[in-house]
Design an enzyme around this catalytic site. Structure first.
Site, PDB file in Angstrom:
ATOM      1  N   GLY A 246       0.827  -1.198   0.000  1.00  0.00           N
ATOM      2  CA  GLY A 246       0.000   0.000   0.000  1.00  0.00           C
ATOM      3  C   GLY A 246       0.864   1.251   0.000  1.00  0.00           C
ATOM      4  N   SER A 247       0.397   2.289   0.667  1.00  0.00           N
ATOM      5  CA  SER A 247       1.036   3.600   0.573  1.00  0.00           C
ATOM      6  C   SER A 247       2.384   3.698   1.278  1.00  0.00           C
ATOM      7  CB  SER A 247       0.096   4.674   1.122  1.00  0.00           C
ATOM      8  OG  SER A 247      -1.030   4.804   0.280  1.00  0.00           O
ATOM      9  N   THR A 248       2.785   2.682   2.071  1.00  0.00           N
ATOM     10  CA  THR A 248       4.137   2.727   2.632  1.00  0.00           C
ATOM     11  C   THR A 248       5.171   2.717   1.505  1.00  0.00           C
ATOM     12  OG1 THR A 248       4.269   0.309   2.868  1.00  0.00           O
ATOM     13  CG2 THR A 248       3.459   1.576   4.759  1.00  0.00           C
TER      14      THR A 248
ATOM     15  N   SER B 255      -1.428  11.018   1.688  1.00  0.00           N
ATOM     16  CA  SER B 255      -1.359   9.774   0.920  1.00  0.00           C
ATOM     17  C   SER B 255      -2.236   9.831  -0.327  1.00  0.00           C
ATOM     18  CB  SER B 255      -1.748   8.581   1.806  1.00  0.00           C
ATOM     19  OG  SER B 255      -1.063   7.429   1.405  1.00  0.00           O
TER      20      SER B 255
END
Length: 486
Positions: A218-220, A279
């Site tokens: 995901g957004s990491t 994000s």
């Protein structure tokens, strides 16, 4: 001698010759290989007559052997049970399984070539040969904080020392009690093993921090995308980026939406800094397509994505697809499509930024100790790669501080300490639920600890506020606070 007798004599001679050859092969050619087989019961029984080395966290033995009155002489025990199960693994009548028991079996059993001199010395002095002990890098306070914060949730948590690569915590949940697999009652051991291996839903034997079914980050993974974009020199944190509610993608009628399908700023534009803090998928999908697949993959590789690592347990390599068209690249730039990672890899992203752009090789064993606890060997920190320049690392640190101070990572705030972080809410096959991620480090101006946390299906796919920040943030905060206490 008639013909039948001659033929019979020839057959008997062949049988004796075959027996001689097979005995020679078994006793000399294949002896070492056969002795090393994990299912060789004779070898296993012989190792039970030797005290196996301890696995130590500080002064506490999380794995040790105790004497018994039965034929096996020693019983392997795990005083803290499930808390360190995926680190220790287990040692039973069926051999070493998982964790350090398997990865460092030759040292723990005393059969390693590194202990050859010690064995010769034991032979002449009459001492019983004992295995070497392992002193770990684990910080028990951080380990305990992660265990407590993850209780009742399926997922994993990892903590690293950014400047050395030392693994400070490694927690995979659900866990199991290795004592149930190390007993001498074979019926009970068999029953426990069958119960654990038949649990297809929870997979308690799998160490989720370094293996199993890898996770979409995901957004990491926007840390990687941001690092690649900043490294080109074309963009800075102040750069204006498109941030529509849904980014139009070429070659498909399906766009890339933001969570909640909201634009990221007035007139569908946003700054790079704000896009990172909130994000914004559409902005990062745009960046991915603009910089190109090669730059994106190369940046991921600089953070060691795709590397084969041993800590010393084998780490399943994280991956970015080798071929990406533009829509796939846009999705990969926000940590979706076929990007897959371990929690250890995500912790390495933050640790690399924290360490001025240098990614250190992660390791779990600080030193190997002989039976009298003198140091046989010590692990030295090793640089793995230079992911970004110190200047880009400083920009990323400021952007990650903004996530915690102003954006989706507010639940990870610590009073009096500047925390840098990144949240992630990764879509899965579960339409409504998503994996909740948080990664970060502290203090931002003098990093001592970097963490990564994932809670499987712990967030909601339509809300960042109910995703990585809300679910993963408090877990990461507890680990960071524990790591910063002196």
């Amino acid at each position: 001698m008639n013909a039948p007798i001659r033929r019979l004599s020839f057959v008997v001679a062949l049988l004796f010759l075959s027996l001689l050859v097979s005995t020679t092969l078994i006793q000399f050619v294949y002896a070492k290989e056969l002795n090393a087989r994990p299912d060789n019961r004779r070898t296993l029984l012989s190792t039970y007559a030797r005290e196996r080395g301890q696995i130590l966290v500080g002064d506490t033995a999380v794995a040790k052997s105790v004497p018994t009155d039965d034929q096996y002489e020693w019983l392997r025990t795990y005083p803290l049970g499930a808390k360190y199960a995926h680190i220790t693994g287990y040692y039973s009548f069926y051999g070493a399984g998982g964790g350090l028991e398997s990865a460092q079996n030759s040292l723990l059993s005393g059969s390693s070539d590194k202990l050859a001199f010690r064995r010769v010395s034991d032979l002449f002095t009459g001492r019983k040969t004992r295995g070497a002990s392992l002193e770990l890098t684990i910080n028990p306070a951080v380990q305990e904080a992660a265990i407590k914060a993850l209780d009742g949730r399926k997922g994993a948590a990892v903590a690293l020392n950014p400047s050395t690569g030392e693994i400070l915590a490694m927690v995979s949940n659900p866990s199991y009690d290795p004592n149930a697999l190390s007993g001498h009652d074979l019926k009970k051991v068999d029953a426990a093993y069958k119960q654990l291996t038949s649990d297809a839903a929870d997979k308690p034997l799998v160490n989720r921090t370094i293996g199993g079914d890898l996770y979409p980050p995901g957004s990491t993974f926007k840390i990687v995308t941001a690092a690649a974009a900043l490294s080109t020199g074309r963009w800075s944190p102040e750069s204006e980026l498109p941030g529509p509610a849904v980014l139009d993608l070429p070659l498909t009628t399906k766009g890339l939406p933001n969570i909640g399908r909201r634009p990221c700023g007035p007139n569908d534009t946003t700054t790079f800094q704000n896009a990172f803090e909130i994000s914004c998928n559409s902005a990062f999908g745009y960046l991915g397509m603009e910089m190109g697949a090669d730059a994106f993959r190369e940046q991921a590789a600089k953070f060691a994505v795709g590397d084969q690592l041993y800590v010393p347990m084998r780490v399943t390599p994280s991956k970015v697809p080798a071929e990406l068209n533009k829509p796939q690249l846009a999705q990969s730039a926000v940590g979706q499509y076929d990007v897959r990672v371990t929690p250890l890899q995500v912790a390495m992203l933050s640790a690399g930024v924290a360490n001025r752009g240098t990614v250190m090789k992660p390791y779990l064993v600080k030193s190997v100790l002989t039976s009298d606890l003198s140091i046989l060997e010590r692990t030295d920190p090793e640089e793995l790669s230079q992911a970004v320049t110190p200047e880009v690392a400083a920009q990323l640190t400021t952007m990650m501080q903004g996530v915690v101070e102003n954006g989706s990572g507010k639940p990870a705030r610590i009073d009096g300490v500047s925390v840098a972080g990144k949240t992630g809410t990764a879509d899965t096959n579960n339409v409504d639920r998503a994996h909740a991620w948080f990664t970060g480090f502290a203090p931002a101006n003098d990093p001592q600890i970097a963490v990564a946390v994932v809670v499987e299906n712990g967030g909601y796919a339509d809300s960042e506020e109910r995703g990585g920040g809300a679910v993963g943030g408090p877990i990461a905060k507890a680990m960071l606070e524990a790591g910063l206490k002196k």
